[in-house]
Design a protein around this motif. Structure first.
Motif, PDB file in Angstrom:
ATOM      1  N   ALA A 102      77.082  44.212  49.758  1.00  0.00           N
ATOM      2  CA  ALA A 102      76.080  43.852  48.752  1.00  0.00           C
ATOM      3  C   ALA A 102      76.159  44.820  47.572  1.00  0.00           C
ATOM      4  O   ALA A 102      76.070  44.414  46.405  1.00  0.00           O
ATOM      5  N   ARG A 103      76.328  46.106  47.876  1.00  0.00           N
ATOM      6  CA  ARG A 103      76.456  47.100  46.806  1.00  0.00           C
ATOM      7  C   ARG A 103      77.694  46.816  45.958  1.00  0.00           C
ATOM      8  O   ARG A 103      77.636  46.834  44.722  1.00  0.00           O
ATOM      9  N   GLN A 104      78.828  46.507  46.623  1.00  0.00           N
ATOM     10  CA  GLN A 104      80.060  46.187  45.889  1.00  0.00           C
ATOM     11  C   GLN A 104      79.881  44.931  45.042  1.00  0.00           C
ATOM     12  O   GLN A 104      80.389  44.842  43.921  1.00  0.00           O
ATOM     13  N   ASN A 105      79.174  43.945  45.577  1.00  0.00           N
ATOM     14  CA  ASN A 105      78.901  42.707  44.854  1.00  0.00           C
ATOM     15  C   ASN A 105      78.151  43.003  43.556  1.00  0.00           C
ATOM     16  O   ASN A 105      78.502  42.505  42.484  1.00  0.00           O
ATOM     17  N   ILE A 106      77.130  43.839  43.680  1.00  0.00           N
ATOM     18  CA  ILE A 106      76.350  44.200  42.491  1.00  0.00           C
ATOM     19  C   ILE A 106      77.231  44.924  41.479  1.00  0.00           C
ATOM     20  O   ILE A 106      77.181  44.640  40.274  1.00  0.00           O
ATOM     21  N   GLU A 107      78.073  45.849  41.969  1.00  0.00           N
ATOM     22  CA  GLU A 107      78.975  46.587  41.063  1.00  0.00           C
ATOM     23  C   GLU A 107      79.944  45.647  40.356  1.00  0.00           C
ATOM     24  O   GLU A 107      80.184  45.772  39.155  1.00  0.00           O
ATOM     25  N   LEU A 108      80.508  44.675  41.108  1.00  0.00           N
ATOM     26  CA  LEU A 108      81.438  43.710  40.506  1.00  0.00           C
ATOM     27  C   LEU A 108      80.739  42.856  39.449  1.00  0.00           C
ATOM     28  O   LEU A 108      81.297  42.584  38.382  1.00  0.00           O
ATOM     29  N   GLN A 109      79.524  42.424  39.762  1.00  0.00           N
ATOM     30  CA  GLN A 109      78.788  41.611  38.798  1.00  0.00           C
ATOM     31  C   GLN A 109      78.509  42.408  37.523  1.00  0.00           C
ATOM     32  O   GLN A 109      78.623  41.879  36.417  1.00  0.00           O
ATOM     33  N   ARG A 110      78.161  43.675  37.693  1.00  0.00           N
ATOM     34  CA  ARG A 110      77.900  44.516  36.520  1.00  0.00           C
ATOM     35  C   ARG A 110      79.183  44.745  35.717  1.00  0.00           C
ATOM     36  O   ARG A 110      79.168  44.726  34.485  1.00  0.00           O
ATOM     37  N   ALA A 111      80.299  44.999  36.447  1.00  0.00           N
ATOM     38  CA  ALA A 111      81.566  45.307  35.763  1.00  0.00           C
ATOM     39  C   ALA A 111      82.129  44.094  35.046  1.00  0.00           C
ATOM     40  O   ALA A 111      82.664  44.204  33.943  1.00  0.00           O
ATOM     41  N   THR A 112      82.027  42.898  35.667  1.00  0.00           N
ATOM     42  CA  THR A 112      82.650  41.714  35.080  1.00  0.00           C
ATOM     43  C   THR A 112      81.666  40.846  34.331  1.00  0.00           C
ATOM     44  O   THR A 112      82.061  40.001  33.522  1.00  0.00           O
ATOM     45  N   GLY A 113      80.417  40.993  34.632  1.00  0.00           N
ATOM     46  CA  GLY A 113      79.421  40.130  34.024  1.00  0.00           C
ATOM     47  C   GLY A 113      79.406  38.759  34.673  1.00  0.00           C
ATOM     48  O   GLY A 113      78.713  37.859  34.211  1.00  0.00           O
ATOM     49  N   VAL A 114      80.199  38.547  35.728  1.00  0.00           N
ATOM     50  CA  VAL A 114      80.274  37.252  36.417  1.00  0.00           C
ATOM     51  C   VAL A 114      79.792  37.460  37.860  1.00  0.00           C
ATOM     52  O   VAL A 114      80.272  38.352  38.550  1.00  0.00           O
ATOM     53  N   PRO A 115      78.863  36.627  38.320  1.00  0.00           N
ATOM     54  CA  PRO A 115      78.405  36.765  39.708  1.00  0.00           C
ATOM     55  C   PRO A 115      79.562  36.573  40.696  1.00  0.00           C
ATOM     56  O   PRO A 115      80.514  35.843  40.419  1.00  0.00           O
ATOM     57  N   LEU A 116      79.466  37.254  41.808  1.00  0.00           N
ATOM     58  CA  LEU A 116      80.527  37.208  42.817  1.00  0.00           C
ATOM     59  C   LEU A 116      80.779  35.777  43.294  1.00  0.00           C
ATOM     60  O   LEU A 116      81.922  35.393  43.513  1.00  0.00           O
ATOM     61  N   GLU A 117      79.723  34.986  43.432  1.00  0.00           N
ATOM     62  CA  GLU A 117      79.909  33.608  43.888  1.00  0.00           C
ATOM     63  C   GLU A 117      80.845  32.856  42.940  1.00  0.00           C
ATOM     64  O   GLU A 117      81.716  32.108  43.381  1.00  0.00           O
ATOM     65  N   HIS A 118      80.681  33.081  41.651  1.00  0.00           N
ATOM     66  CA  HIS A 118      81.556  32.414  40.674  1.00  0.00           C
ATOM     67  C   HIS A 118      82.975  32.948  40.775  1.00  0.00           C
ATOM     68  O   HIS A 118      83.939  32.192  40.658  1.00  0.00           O
ATOM     69  N   GLN A 119      83.101  34.254  41.026  1.00  0.00           N
ATOM     70  CA  GLN A 119      84.440  34.832  41.180  1.00  0.00           C
ATOM     71  C   GLN A 119      85.141  34.226  42.403  1.00  0.00           C
ATOM     72  O   GLN A 119      86.325  33.880  42.341  1.00  0.00           O
ATOM     73  N   LEU A 120      84.406  34.084  43.504  1.00  0.00           N
ATOM     74  CA  LEU A 120      84.988  33.485  44.713  1.00  0.00           C
ATOM     75  C   LEU A 120      85.342  32.021  44.477  1.00  0.00           C
ATOM     76  O   LEU A 120      86.385  31.540  44.928  1.00  0.00           O
ATOM     77  N   GLN A 121      84.484  31.299  43.776  1.00  0.00           N
ATOM     78  CA  GLN A 121      84.761  29.897  43.476  1.00  0.00           C
ATOM     79  C   GLN A 121      86.015  29.794  42.612  1.00  0.00           C
ATOM     80  O   GLN A 121      86.873  28.937  42.836  1.00  0.00           O
ATOM     81  N   MET A 122      86.159  30.697  41.647  1.00  0.00           N
ATOM     82  CA  MET A 122      87.347  30.721  40.784  1.00  0.00           C
ATOM     83  C   MET A 122      88.601  31.009  41.609  1.00  0.00           C
ATOM     84  O   MET A 122      89.636  30.362  41.421  1.00  0.00           O
ATOM     85  N   GLN A 123      88.488  31.915  42.546  1.00  0.00           N
ATOM     86  CA  GLN A 123      89.641  32.249  43.395  1.00  0.00           C
ATOM     87  C   GLN A 123      90.049  31.033  44.227  1.00  0.00           C
ATOM     88  O   GLN A 123      91.237  30.726  44.343  1.00  0.00           O
ATOM     89  N   ARG A 124      89.062  30.315  44.786  1.00  0.00           N
ATOM     90  CA  ARG A 124      89.381  29.116  45.574  1.00  0.00           C
ATOM     91  C   ARG A 124      90.032  28.050  44.691  1.00  0.00           C
ATOM     92  O   ARG A 124      90.990  27.385  45.110  1.00  0.00           O
ATOM     93  N   LEU A 125      89.561  27.879  43.499  1.00  0.00           N
ATOM     94  CA  LEU A 125      90.159  26.904  42.571  1.00  0.00           C
ATOM     95  C   LEU A 125      91.589  27.292  42.205  1.00  0.00           C
ATOM     96  O   LEU A 125      92.473  26.428  42.132  1.00  0.00           O
TER      97      LEU A 125
END
Length: 149
Positions: A102-125
């Motif tokens: 959860a902490r890493q998720n928050i850090e990724l969202q802050r660093a990229t400005g994109v929520p982790l769920e969207h990043q995972l969806q992009m990876q699956r696509l």
């Protein structure tokens, strides 16, 4: 005195009746009966002793079973407590891992400005896109092979 039903009458006053002397045949029969009775008494004494010993053995066996059951219950309880301790440690480890993710998720969202769920969806696509491109390339290779044949 009046006779009472069920109670024997007292003996008649006077000297006791004189019994006739037993015959040798009667004496021999009485001796045989006495011998048989003595044997039966000995048999019953042996059976009684065996029953007493058997009862003692059964009591000892019951006590041993009770001890075994108590020991087995104790061991089962110890094993269950140990297993519970291990499971609690695993749960603690998993909680720590979830908190770290959860902490890493928050850090990724802050660093990229994109929520982790969207990043995972992009990876699956992207993975689906790669698989489709591979399939298209295979179909084109088959077409070229069919055209060249």
């Amino acid at each position: 005195p009046l006779p009472v039903p069920g109670v024997p009458a007292p003996p008649a006053p006077g000297p006791p009746p004189v019994a006739a002397a037993p015959t040798p045949a009667v004496v021999q029969q009485l001796q045989q009966e006495c011998t048989l009775l003595q044997r039966r008494v000995e048999e019953l004494s042996r059976e009684n002793l065996q029953l007493q010993l058997g009862g003692t053995a059964q009591r000892e066996q019951a006590a041993q079973l009770q001890r075994s059951s108590s020991e087995e219950f104790y061991l089962q309880r110890q094993a269950a407590e140990q297993q519970q301790k291990v499971l609690q440690e695993k749960v603690g480890t998993l909680r720590s891992q979830v908190e770290e993710l959860a902490r890493q998720n928050i850090e990724l969202q802050r660093a990229t400005g994109v929520p982790l769920e969207h990043q995972l969806q992009m990876q699956r696509l992207q993975e689906k896109n790669f698989a489709l491109e591979k399939e298209v390339n295979e179909l084109r290779a088959r077409q070229r092979a069919a055209a060249g044949a």
